[in-house]
Design a protein around this motif. Sequence first.
Motif, PDB file in Angstrom:
ATOM      1  N   LEU A 251       0.822  -1.201   0.000  1.00  0.00           N
ATOM      2  CA  LEU A 251       0.000   0.000   0.000  1.00  0.00           C
ATOM      3  C   LEU A 251       0.857   1.252   0.000  1.00  0.00           C
ATOM      4  O   LEU A 251       0.410   2.315  -0.429  1.00  0.00           O
ATOM      5  CB  LEU A 251      -0.928   0.012   1.217  1.00  0.00           C
ATOM      6  CG  LEU A 251      -1.893  -1.170   1.343  1.00  0.00           C
ATOM      7  CD1 LEU A 251      -2.693  -1.048   2.639  1.00  0.00           C
ATOM      8  CD2 LEU A 251      -2.818  -1.242   0.153  1.00  0.00           C
ATOM      9  N   ASN A 271      -5.120   0.996  -8.195  1.00  0.00           N
ATOM     10  CA  ASN A 271      -4.746   0.020  -7.165  1.00  0.00           C
ATOM     11  C   ASN A 271      -4.860   0.656  -5.790  1.00  0.00           C
ATOM     12  O   ASN A 271      -4.431   1.802  -5.573  1.00  0.00           O
ATOM     13  CB  ASN A 271      -3.312  -0.477  -7.377  1.00  0.00           C
ATOM     14  CG  ASN A 271      -3.198  -1.399  -8.566  1.00  0.00           C
ATOM     15  OD1 ASN A 271      -4.180  -2.029  -8.961  1.00  0.00           O
ATOM     16  ND2 ASN A 271      -2.028  -1.489  -9.166  1.00  0.00           N
ATOM     17  N   THR A 272      -5.423  -0.086  -4.844  1.00  0.00           N
ATOM     18  CA  THR A 272      -5.557   0.410  -3.480  1.00  0.00           C
ATOM     19  C   THR A 272      -4.204   0.842  -2.930  1.00  0.00           C
ATOM     20  O   THR A 272      -3.214   0.129  -3.062  1.00  0.00           O
ATOM     21  CB  THR A 272      -6.155  -0.676  -2.575  1.00  0.00           C
ATOM     22  OG1 THR A 272      -7.458  -1.007  -3.050  1.00  0.00           O
ATOM     23  CG2 THR A 272      -6.264  -0.186  -1.139  1.00  0.00           C
ATOM     24  N   HIS A 297      -9.240   3.373  -2.838  1.00  0.00           N
ATOM     25  CA  HIS A 297      -9.840   2.120  -2.386  1.00  0.00           C
ATOM     26  C   HIS A 297     -10.343   1.393  -3.633  1.00  0.00           C
ATOM     27  O   HIS A 297     -10.935   2.015  -4.500  1.00  0.00           O
ATOM     28  CB  HIS A 297     -11.027   2.359  -1.447  1.00  0.00           C
ATOM     29  CG  HIS A 297     -10.707   3.194  -0.253  1.00  0.00           C
ATOM     30  ND1 HIS A 297     -10.208   2.677   0.908  1.00  0.00           N
ATOM     31  CD2 HIS A 297     -10.802   4.533  -0.061  1.00  0.00           C
ATOM     32  CE1 HIS A 297     -10.029   3.650   1.789  1.00  0.00           C
ATOM     33  NE2 HIS A 297     -10.379   4.797   1.226  1.00  0.00           N
ATOM     34  N   ASN A 298     -10.139   0.108  -3.700  1.00  0.00           N
ATOM     35  CA  ASN A 298     -10.620  -0.616  -4.880  1.00  0.00           C
ATOM     36  C   ASN A 298     -11.097  -2.006  -4.483  1.00  0.00           C
ATOM     37  O   ASN A 298     -10.437  -2.708  -3.724  1.00  0.00           O
ATOM     38  CB  ASN A 298      -9.520  -0.749  -5.941  1.00  0.00           C
ATOM     39  CG  ASN A 298     -10.104  -1.069  -7.310  1.00  0.00           C
ATOM     40  OD1 ASN A 298     -11.278  -1.408  -7.426  1.00  0.00           O
ATOM     41  ND2 ASN A 298      -9.306  -0.969  -8.341  1.00  0.00           N
ATOM     42  N   TYR A 299     -12.253  -2.364  -4.988  1.00  0.00           N
ATOM     43  CA  TYR A 299     -12.769  -3.726  -4.879  1.00  0.00           C
ATOM     44  C   TYR A 299     -13.321  -4.105  -6.240  1.00  0.00           C
ATOM     45  O   TYR A 299     -14.247  -3.465  -6.729  1.00  0.00           O
ATOM     46  CB  TYR A 299     -13.859  -3.823  -3.815  1.00  0.00           C
ATOM     47  CG  TYR A 299     -14.509  -5.193  -3.767  1.00  0.00           C
ATOM     48  CD1 TYR A 299     -13.852  -6.263  -3.177  1.00  0.00           C
ATOM     49  CD2 TYR A 299     -15.752  -5.417  -4.352  1.00  0.00           C
ATOM     50  CE1 TYR A 299     -14.418  -7.514  -3.152  1.00  0.00           C
ATOM     51  CE2 TYR A 299     -16.332  -6.659  -4.334  1.00  0.00           C
ATOM     52  CZ  TYR A 299     -15.659  -7.710  -3.720  1.00  0.00           C
ATOM     53  OH  TYR A 299     -16.222  -8.961  -3.715  1.00  0.00           O
ATOM     54  N   ALA A 303     -13.448   1.263  -8.156  1.00  0.00           N
ATOM     55  CA  ALA A 303     -12.379   2.125  -7.653  1.00  0.00           C
ATOM     56  C   ALA A 303     -12.965   3.413  -7.078  1.00  0.00           C
ATOM     57  O   ALA A 303     -13.899   3.996  -7.638  1.00  0.00           O
ATOM     58  CB  ALA A 303     -11.390   2.436  -8.769  1.00  0.00           C
TER      59      ALA A 303
END
Length: 473
Positions: A251, A271-272, A297-299, A303
């Motif tokens: 991170l 990318n987180t 933050h990304n899931y 994003a």
Amino acid sequence: MIYNDAEQSFEITARTKTNIKTGIQFSTQDIDTARLIFTLTKDGVRLPLSAVTGKLVMFMADGSRFIRNVEITDKVEGVTQYVLTSDEVRHYGEVSAELNLYYANSQSLSVHKFSFTIDKALIDTDIVPIAEYYIDDFEALREKINELYDEAIQTIEELRKKFEDLENIETKDGAQAKADKALTDGKAYTDAHSSRTDNPHAVTKDQIGLGSVENVKQASYSQFIAHDSNSVRHTSQAEKDKLNAAQLFKLTQDSGSAQYLTGNDFNTVTNTGFYYMSGATTDLNAPVNNNGYLLVHNYSTYAYQEYTTYSSSDSTSSGRRKFMRNKIASSESWTSWREFESAEGAQAKVDKALNDSKTYTDTKVGQLTSTWTNLVLINGAVTDTAAPLRYRTKNGGDEIQLNGGFKSAFNTIIATGLPKIKNPIEFLAATVGTYGYLRMDYRTNGDLYLAGGTVNSETGLSKISVNTTIPAS
């Protein structure tokens, strides 16, 4: 490609070294399709296969022997495979096999012994396989030469017996002499060849499947014991579990600082992580032309970005601004940037709106006909000391003007005793300290009721501001 797959799961431990007789059965017609797949585990977890060469040893039913490199298909999950060649699959019968691992640091590991069957297809009833030998070292070569020598002796003995019935073609003594000479010459040649240590056939490491093995001296027993007892080189199972459970995705930088990016398009940073964006401009899809800190933050494809501009001045917040936006799911499009409002910025806007409204009201609506009366609040409601909640009538009592600020719990009567009106009136009140709106009711009996509404944070609500005019009739 289509394969006839046979999957095997092997746990590598000294307690599971017994030969496994599998139910695997290939056919002589499984040409380039008979595939063995091995999934390897150790101590209950998948065995990583980095810097390792796998070798499959096969002894066929007719005496043929093969040593082949297996293909490592998943180094992380410990998966390897081997597809039998068209030559190997023609050696029908029961096959004894063993899978071994050879590491780049000269360690080796026996995985498992097992067996499987190659069935002769009906169409291949005339197959007569020829024994093949894949020699992997000189000692095996010596053993194979001795084996061939014994076979030659047996063949010569059989020929000698046959010569007894063929004296009309060759005399017994003549045949015996020739047989003795062949025996003597063969033995002399075999003895001379087997005693040679100069590698007469020029066999290389690659030819015997040892191309990745280094020519290094093996450690002594004392050196091995010293290495095995070294607690610095070898970790405990608890430490291994801790490392295996560690997060693999970075991170930040290794130092903990935000990752530094310069001249990057904000749309590509998904990318987180924590980033410092240098050279940020609106042409690069930044919200403003100012460097700052980007939080992502990304899931999956969802994003989300928060951007805080950097300011070297502490005397004003104009340089310190914060924005947010998100990527539209399963799309390359983004929403527009939304700016967060600071508490002082929101207060300034509310105060300006209040003053503008008061000025407009005083100028445009007409002469007020009564003085202001401060409301006595009840049920825990608290008036604002700087701008207390108050009311007055105007236009001969036809209208009632409310002005000021207060704090109160929602769904509460905050004051009574206001002038009565003919019809109940609902109106909206502004929030200070958080985004949202609140609904208030002026009831016919003169009660003032706070009904609630929608706010981002009730705990962040510092004041409720009112400035409205209500018809009395």
